[in-house]
Scaffold this active site. Structure first.
Site, PDB file in Angstrom:
ATOM      1  N   SER A  94       0.839  -1.198   0.000  1.00  0.00           N
ATOM      2  CA  SER A  94       0.000   0.000   0.000  1.00  0.00           C
ATOM      3  C   SER A  94       0.879   1.256   0.000  1.00  0.00           C
ATOM      4  O   SER A  94       1.685   1.444  -0.916  1.00  0.00           O
ATOM      5  CB  SER A  94      -0.972  -0.037   1.176  1.00  0.00           C
ATOM      6  OG  SER A  94      -1.973   0.931   1.044  1.00  0.00           O
ATOM      7  N   ASP A 215      -9.667  -5.186  -4.591  1.00  0.00           N
ATOM      8  CA  ASP A 215      -9.339  -4.036  -3.749  1.00  0.00           C
ATOM      9  C   ASP A 215     -10.276  -2.870  -4.077  1.00  0.00           C
ATOM     10  O   ASP A 215     -10.368  -2.431  -5.227  1.00  0.00           O
ATOM     11  CB  ASP A 215      -7.883  -3.637  -3.999  1.00  0.00           C
ATOM     12  CG  ASP A 215      -7.281  -2.819  -2.876  1.00  0.00           C
ATOM     13  OD1 ASP A 215      -8.007  -2.025  -2.265  1.00  0.00           O
ATOM     14  OD2 ASP A 215      -6.077  -2.979  -2.631  1.00  0.00           O
ATOM     15  N   HIS A 242      -8.083  -5.252  -0.007  1.00  0.00           N
ATOM     16  CA  HIS A 242      -6.880  -4.480   0.298  1.00  0.00           C
ATOM     17  C   HIS A 242      -6.044  -5.101   1.412  1.00  0.00           C
ATOM     18  O   HIS A 242      -4.923  -4.635   1.655  1.00  0.00           O
ATOM     19  CB  HIS A 242      -7.263  -3.044   0.682  1.00  0.00           C
ATOM     20  CG  HIS A 242      -6.093  -2.113   0.752  1.00  0.00           C
ATOM     21  ND1 HIS A 242      -5.344  -1.771  -0.352  1.00  0.00           N
ATOM     22  CD2 HIS A 242      -5.526  -1.462   1.809  1.00  0.00           C
ATOM     23  CE1 HIS A 242      -4.374  -0.958  -0.001  1.00  0.00           C
ATOM     24  NE2 HIS A 242      -4.455  -0.741   1.311  1.00  0.00           N
TER      25      HIS A 242
END
Length: 291
Positions: A94, A215, A242
């Site tokens: 991320s 996601d 995610h």
């Protein structure tokens, strides 16, 4: 090309395992234990893992000044070098993906490879909308609504569709108690500073992009931007939201370790965009295929 000069050590970290160096870069509002804890044993079985916590997370005190992308990337590299891990691959998750990318362009003689999961180069308007709402809820102190929002946008629909009410209630309650104090500074960095689009073409090390295909926070649009712009990048897909460390930790670690340990990946066929072709593999294994 030589590295940028390193700053003094500033980040608390874990150091575990033996083997080639692997530096971890975690996500916003996360931490090494949260984001990589479920796969740490498999990583340390094959690598010397250095896992620094960003300011305000885990082992690192909260920052007294706003975070800066260059400084954070340099601080991660410092953490590895201080532990006598002079060269290393970086696994960025991320927000850790742009941090890893910037570290690779600022310290090219130290970074040997990249694995970027649920990553992005720059938040587009849709992503900014979600991140700003996340930040607003955090600032308001409404942690119950924040936990609900992050569950809706962090977990995949198939996972949420099959979770029991009791398990969901337990997860939401736990989420309100695990938000690190530095999360607000992480989000300020993400929203106000992160833009590594000009770095991408300068990446010269083997790179794996792991797209979390379900996601809803950092959507596959962003993963493809990385894969389409980083020269020779390998692209793999993982059927998860995610939070791969929650939904598919074993498949995630297998993808990561297979890439880092398989030197032959550089000799595999390429598609018309220059991406290494990763064949689709059997169910119950990492869901990886070239696109």
């Amino acid at each position: 090309m030589s590295s940028t000069a390193l700053p003094p050590p500033s980040l608390g970290r874990i150091v575990r395992g033996t083997g080639p160096g692997l530096l971890l870069a975690h996500g916003a509002g996360g931490g090494i234990d949260t984001n990589f804890g479920p796969i740490m044993a498999s990583l340390t079985a094959h690598h010397t893992v250095v896992g620094p916590d960003y300011p305000g997370t885990g082992r690192t005190p909260r920052a007294e000044v706003p975070l800066a992308l260059d400084a954070l990337a340099d601080a991660l590299v410092t953490a590895a070098v201080e532990e006598n891990v002079d060269t290393f691959a970086i696994a960025g998750y991320s927000l850790g993906s742009p941090v890893a990318i910037r570290a690779a362009t600022r310290h090219p003689d130290r970074v040997s490879g990249l694995v970027l999961t649920a990553g992005f180069a720059h938040p587009n308007p849709r992503f900014l909308l979600a991140a700003q709402l996340w930040r607003d809820l955090l600032r308001s102190g409404d942690l119950e609504r924040l936990a609900a929002f992050m569950s809706l946008i962090g977990l995949s629909a198939p996972t949420l569709d099959t979770i029991s009410q009791d398990n969901l209630d337990t997860a939401l309650k736990a989420a309100t108690t695990t938000i690190p104090p530095g999360a607000l500074e992480h989000l300020d960095l993400l929203i106000d500073q992160v833009d590594v689009r000009e770095d991408l073409a300068a990446i010269t090390v083997p790179t794996l992009i792991i797209s979390t295909t379900l996601d809803q926070l950092v959507t596959p649009y962003h993963h493809r931007q990385l894969a389409d712009t980083i020269p020779g990048a390998t692209y793999a897909e993982l059927s998860t939201g995610h939070l791969p460390f929650v939904e598919r930790p074993e498949e995630w670690s297998a993808l990561l370790l297979d890439f880092l340990g398989n030197a032959s990946v550089r000799r595999q066929p390429h598609d018309h965009r220059g991406h290494v072709v990763v064949e689709e593999i059997a169910p119950n294994s990492p869901s990886a295929r070239c696109r």
